[in-house]
Design a protein around this motif. Sequence first.
Motif, PDB file in Angstrom:
ATOM      1  N   GLN A  75      53.620  43.991  47.933  1.00 31.06           N
ATOM      2  CA  GLN A  75      52.884  42.829  47.615  1.00 31.06           C
ATOM      3  C   GLN A  75      51.514  42.785  48.356  1.00 31.06           C
ATOM      4  N   ALA A  76      51.552  43.489  49.549  1.00 32.62           N
ATOM      5  CA  ALA A  76      50.398  43.517  50.375  1.00 32.62           C
ATOM      6  C   ALA A  76      49.215  44.479  49.638  1.00 32.62           C
ATOM      7  N   ARG A  77      49.582  45.503  48.953  1.00 30.59           N
ATOM      8  CA  ARG A  77      48.883  46.337  48.301  1.00 30.59           C
ATOM      9  C   ARG A  77      48.265  45.724  47.219  1.00 30.59           C
ATOM     10  N   ASN A  78      49.151  44.742  46.579  1.00 28.64           N
ATOM     11  CA  ASN A  78      48.471  43.973  45.374  1.00 28.64           C
ATOM     12  C   ASN A  78      47.557  43.132  45.759  1.00 28.64           C
ATOM     13  N   LEU A  79      47.678  42.482  47.160  1.00 26.43           N
ATOM     14  CA  LEU A  79      46.786  41.664  47.688  1.00 26.43           C
ATOM     15  C   LEU A  79      45.400  42.324  47.671  1.00 26.43           C
ATOM     16  N   ARG A  80      45.594  43.505  48.395  1.00 20.06           N
ATOM     17  CA  ARG A  80      44.407  44.482  48.744  1.00 20.06           C
ATOM     18  C   ARG A  80      43.462  44.613  47.336  1.00 20.06           C
ATOM     19  N   GLY A  81      44.178  44.679  46.286  1.00 19.88           N
ATOM     20  CA  GLY A  81      43.666  44.950  45.148  1.00 19.88           C
ATOM     21  C   GLY A  81      42.828  43.668  44.360  1.00 19.88           C
ATOM     22  N   GLU A  82      43.518  42.563  44.856  1.00 14.57           N
ATOM     23  CA  GLU A  82      43.028  41.392  44.198  1.00 14.57           C
ATOM     24  C   GLU A  82      41.743  41.016  45.140  1.00 14.57           C
ATOM     25  N   ALA A  83      41.650  41.279  46.387  1.00 14.44           N
ATOM     26  CA  ALA A  83      40.495  40.941  47.360  1.00 14.44           C
ATOM     27  C   ALA A  83      39.343  41.923  46.962  1.00 14.44           C
ATOM     28  N   ALA A  84      39.975  43.232  46.599  1.00 10.69           N
ATOM     29  CA  ALA A  84      38.770  44.088  46.218  1.00 10.69           C
ATOM     30  C   ALA A  84      38.047  43.785  44.796  1.00 10.69           C
ATOM     31  N   ALA A  85      38.658  42.981  44.116  1.00 12.42           N
ATOM     32  CA  ALA A  85      38.270  42.691  42.668  1.00 12.42           C
ATOM     33  C   ALA A  85      37.184  41.215  42.807  1.00 12.42           C
ATOM     34  N   LEU A  86      37.139  40.766  43.983  1.00 13.31           N
ATOM     35  CA  LEU A  86      36.279  39.520  44.327  1.00 13.31           C
ATOM     36  C   LEU A  86      34.618  39.921  44.078  1.00 13.31           C
ATOM     37  N   GLN A  87      34.142  38.873  43.715  1.00 12.39           N
ATOM     38  CA  GLN A  87      32.646  39.278  43.473  1.00 12.39           C
ATOM     39  C   GLN A  87      31.772  38.844  44.559  1.00 12.39           C
ATOM     40  N   THR A  88      32.391  37.890  45.321  1.00 13.83           N
ATOM     41  CA  THR A  88      31.369  37.508  46.762  1.00 13.83           C
ATOM     42  C   THR A  88      31.533  38.642  47.752  1.00 13.83           C
ATOM     43  N   LEU A  89      30.786  39.246  48.073  1.00 15.43           N
ATOM     44  CA  LEU A  89      30.790  40.556  49.020  1.00 15.43           C
ATOM     45  C   LEU A  89      31.443  39.892  50.458  1.00 15.43           C
ATOM     46  N   ALA A  90      31.117  39.106  50.852  1.00 14.06           N
ATOM     47  CA  ALA A  90      31.540  38.667  52.325  1.00 14.06           C
ATOM     48  C   ALA A  90      33.113  38.462  52.151  1.00 14.06           C
ATOM     49  N   PHE A  91      33.400  37.943  51.122  1.00 14.48           N
ATOM     50  CA  PHE A  91      34.874  37.788  51.030  1.00 14.48           C
ATOM     51  C   PHE A  91      35.699  38.964  50.722  1.00 14.48           C
ATOM     52  N   LYS A  92      34.766  39.680  49.663  1.00 18.25           N
ATOM     53  CA  LYS A  92      35.729  41.034  49.304  1.00 18.25           C
ATOM     54  C   LYS A  92      35.925  41.862  50.481  1.00 18.25           C
ATOM     55  N   VAL A  93      34.969  41.918  51.526  1.00 26.32           N
ATOM     56  CA  VAL A  93      35.054  42.779  52.731  1.00 26.32           C
ATOM     57  C   VAL A  93      36.162  42.222  53.689  1.00 26.32           C
ATOM     58  N   HIS A  94      35.933  41.064  54.029  1.00 22.68           N
ATOM     59  CA  HIS A  94      36.919  40.353  54.937  1.00 22.68           C
ATOM     60  C   HIS A  94      38.389  40.432  54.445  1.00 22.68           C
ATOM     61  N   LEU A  95      38.662  39.994  53.399  1.00 22.37           N
ATOM     62  CA  LEU A  95      39.862  39.922  52.776  1.00 22.37           C
ATOM     63  C   LEU A  95      40.412  41.206  52.491  1.00 22.37           C
ATOM     64  N   SER A  96      39.652  41.987  52.144  1.00 18.71           N
ATOM     65  CA  SER A  96      40.018  43.363  51.544  1.00 18.71           C
ATOM     66  C   SER A  96      40.700  44.128  53.133  1.00 18.71           C
ATOM     67  N   SER A 121      40.873  39.558  60.536  1.00 15.81           N
ATOM     68  CA  SER A 121      39.892  39.509  59.399  1.00 15.81           C
ATOM     69  C   SER A 121      39.934  38.229  58.583  1.00 15.81           C
ATOM     70  N   LEU A 122      41.132  37.612  58.553  1.00 19.40           N
ATOM     71  CA  LEU A 122      41.155  36.580  57.941  1.00 19.40           C
ATOM     72  C   LEU A 122      40.334  35.243  58.649  1.00 19.40           C
ATOM     73  N   GLU A 123      40.525  35.383  59.977  1.00 19.85           N
ATOM     74  CA  GLU A 123      39.562  34.189  60.704  1.00 19.85           C
ATOM     75  C   GLU A 123      38.169  34.614  60.433  1.00 19.85           C
ATOM     76  N   ARG A 124      37.800  36.050  60.438  1.00 19.30           N
ATOM     77  CA  ARG A 124      36.254  36.014  59.847  1.00 19.30           C
ATOM     78  C   ARG A 124      35.996  35.406  58.666  1.00 19.30           C
ATOM     79  N   ALA A 125      36.813  35.683  57.553  1.00 16.69           N
ATOM     80  CA  ALA A 125      36.649  34.974  56.333  1.00 16.69           C
ATOM     81  C   ALA A 125      36.307  33.687  56.299  1.00 16.69           C
ATOM     82  N   ARG A 126      37.316  32.938  57.133  1.00 18.31           N
ATOM     83  CA  ARG A 126      37.262  31.496  57.225  1.00 18.31           C
ATOM     84  C   ARG A 126      35.932  31.189  57.940  1.00 18.31           C
ATOM     85  N   ASP A 127      35.639  31.863  58.929  1.00 23.94           N
ATOM     86  CA  ASP A 127      34.349  31.814  59.773  1.00 23.94           C
ATOM     87  C   ASP A 127      33.184  31.510  58.546  1.00 23.94           C
TER      88      ASP A 127
END
Length: 147
Positions: A75-96, A121-127
């Motif tokens: 499930q965590a690997r799947n989340l990593r794939g979803e985060a890597a597919a984001l278009q907004t770079l800031a969130f792609k980096v933090h959430l990946s 990393s999640l806190e950086r994404a929220r910030d």
Amino acid sequence: MKSKAWIIGLLAVVVSVPSFAQLPDDAEQKVIDSLMIRIAKMEQTGRELHGKYTDGKTAEIQKACKADYPDLPEQARNLRGEAAALQTLAFKVHLSMAANDLVQCVDCLGSVTACDGAAASLERARDQMKRMQDYAKKLQAGQDDPS
């Protein structure tokens, strides 16, 4: 190790220049919000796993842990794939980065310190989201020139 240095450098650019960062569109915002919630829940589950199986190195403990939490690393690997597919770079980096740490956080052989990395990393994404929203509000109010 080179990839972590590259990500950290990219992260520094994204964080230091909020005027280049655009808020995600509504559809991606929903995906980001969902990812943040799922990452937070999985990080908490990882902490519970490591609290319950504090001596997770023995074969018996490993077997019990994997029986209780059979598919968390996948499930965590799947989340990593979803985060890597984001278009907004800031969130792609933090959430990946958060999802990458989750893979070890929720693994019976992993370490609870990986959960700390995921939380950070999640806190950086929220910030980042807050900074981008604040900046967008300033632009709408005419308080800041985007050029």
